[in-house]
Design an enzyme around this catalytic site. Structure first.
Site, PDB file in Angstrom:
ATOM      1  N   ASP A  64       0.871  -1.180   0.000  1.00 54.98           N
ATOM      2  CA  ASP A  64       0.000   0.000   0.000  1.00 54.98           C
ATOM      3  C   ASP A  64       0.906   1.227   0.000  1.00 54.98           C
ATOM      4  OD1 ASP A  64      -2.340  -1.468   0.077  1.00 54.98           O
ATOM      5  OD2 ASP A  64      -2.383  -1.558   2.262  1.00 54.98           O
ATOM      6  N   ASP A 121     -14.089  -4.872  -2.644  1.00 56.77           N
ATOM      7  CA  ASP A 121     -14.081  -4.880  -1.175  1.00 56.77           C
ATOM      8  C   ASP A 121     -15.490  -5.241  -0.734  1.00 56.77           C
ATOM      9  OD1 ASP A 121     -11.490  -3.935  -1.320  1.00 56.77           O
ATOM     10  OD2 ASP A 121     -12.069  -1.837  -1.043  1.00 56.77           O
TER      11      ASP A 121
END
Lengths: 199, 263
Positions: free
Chosen positions: B11, B130
């Site tokens: 990330d 997600d």
């Protein structure tokens, strides 16, 4: 110098990055002078066969590559490997470079997913200069829906996926990999290095 | 046989490697290029960079980072985070990405999936989903970093992205993400059963057994992890070794395989 032939298709930089990493002088080029002066040629390619052959033809490089392939080593990668063969049936019948006998058709199998994408293992049919140091079971990275159908005479490494997928093919000084050596970790680098060391 | 893939995920925020927990709370860890090279050398089958800010400043740093990473990484690279136009996809592929991961923008405009797939090939389009369990029988899809519930049912959405030309699905369970209690097996299997494209499991792995479980109990094609690798709890080599002992097909990088320059 290794000429990475730029005819408008694909990401050529990953091939260049791998050759840079290995320390081989190389150049992304579409210049006839460069290609004629090069010691070796790499023909990369992603996309569709008819579009790629059309670009190669329109850039005036088709005949030059065929001529130069008589004099120095040539490595075709992925679609570039498929273009080494006689004919492809992707979308429509399209003539290839006819440097290795065989044809390109859809992977023939109902049991496996298409595209064939991911890491798969190699089986050794016979050694060639580029398979040096590559062991049976070593894995390489494939992304393709079409494959070469050719005589086992021209196959050095293959992968079983549905049927036989030619991985590394060769004929005289012409080589082709269906997988991406520039994305296949150490095994891929080994194969590119073997190509770089060819005399 | 195709190998099950282990993907190291980084990330990124403003060019720095960071780690968030349960979609909240962010910590800086270090230089992403160094970490990515380490994972490449340990035998990661793919490296994924996710830009969690994805404003124009952060995006420019992502291009720089990608450019550097590509010089030393020879496995496929995926980049995601705020990808919302065909031009974004084009720029990222040109900067060295092999695949681009698209999340929220696909929900807002599913045609974006088919546009990108038809130009760049399905293999270069990863759809990131997600999702969160809403009731026993129902999972729903969230966007904007988990902040907005779309109300879309997960399996319906997964089938739809496949139909629109997605090459792969990266499925993150918001319920297990950051917990280190293991992957979300029921959620993953629900999606694996519904689609024919590869599914990447994400969210929740805490130890090596979690990788074994996800491949033994679901038909996921790949498993993605971030913090467990960043903090050195586990190396990719250890994961591969354990999977191989359990007869799960994986790519083992040989220790003597290092390839240097010209002889």
């Amino acid at each position: 110098m290794i000429a990475i032939i730029d005819y408008g298709a694909g990401n050529l930089f990953s091939v260049k990055n791998a050759l840079d990493y290995l320390g081989y002088d190389n150049k992304i080029t579409n210049s006839k002078q460069d290609i004629m002066a090069a010691e070796k040629m790499i023909l990369p390619g992603v996309g569709s066969f008819p579009a790629a052959m059309k670009m190669l033809r329109e850039s005036g490089l088709e005949e030059l590559i065929k001529e130069e392939a008589n004099k120095k080593p040539l490595l075709g990668i992925c679609l570039g490997m498929q273009m080494l063969f006689d004919i492809s049936y992707e979308f429509e019948e399209t003539k290839g470079l006819s440097l290795i006998p065989g044809e390109i058709r859809l992977i023939e199998s109902k049991e496996v997913k298409i595209p064939h994408m991911g890491w798969n293992s190699l089986i050794k049919e016979k050694d060639c200069a580029l398979s040096k140091g590559v062991n049976e079971g070593d894995m390489v990275y494939y992304v393709h829906s079409y494959q070469a159908y050719t005589s086992m005479d021209y196959i050095s490494l293959y992968t079983k996926y549905g049927g036989v997928i030619p991985g590394l093919v060769f004929h005289n000084n012409i080589y082709g990999t269906q997988f991406h050596p520039e994305k296949s970790g150490e095994v891929g680098l080994r194969i590119l290095k073997n190509f770089g060391e060819l005399k | 046989m195709l190998a099950k893939r282990i993907i190291a995920c980084l990330d990124i925020r403003d060019g720095q490697l960071v780690k968030g927990v349960n979609f909240e709370g962010i910590r800086e860890i270090g230089d992403p290029v160094e970490y990515a090279i380490k994972y490449n050398n340990e035998g990661a089958d793919e490296i994924t960079f996710l830009d969690i800010n994805a404003d124009s400043k952060s995006r420019n740093k992502m291009y720089d980072l990608l450019y550097k990473a590509c010089k030393n990484i020879f496995v496929p690279l995926t980049v995601g985070g705020g990808v919302s136009s065909v031009d974004d996809v084009k720029e990222l592929l040109r900067a060295g990405a092999d695949k681009v991961s698209i999340g929220s923008a696909a929900v807002k405009n599913p045609k974006f999936i088919s546009d990108a797939a038809s130009i760049f090939g399905e293999q270069s389009v990863v759809i990131a989903i997600d999702a969160k369990r809403i009731s026993d029988e129902r999972y729903e899809v969230f966007i904007n970093g988990g902040r907005v519930n779309t109300g879309l049912e997960l399996v319906d959405w997964a089938k739809k992205v496949e139909k629109f030309g997605a090459g792969e699905i990266l499925l993150t369970s918001m319920d297990t993400d950051g917990t280190k209690n293991g992957f979300d097996i029921p959620m993953l299997q629900a999606v694996c059963d519904a689609v024919n494209i590869p599914v990447i499991a994400s969210g929740g792995c805490g130890n090596v057994d979690d990788f074994v479980d996800v491949f033994e109990q679901t038909s996921a094609d790949a498993a993605l992890a971030a913090s467990i690798f960043h903090y050195g709890d586990l190396t990719i080599e250890q994961v591969k070794h354990e999977l191989s002992k359990k007869n799960i097909p994986v790519r083992i990088q040989h220790k003597d395989g290092a390839v240097d320059g010209p002889i």
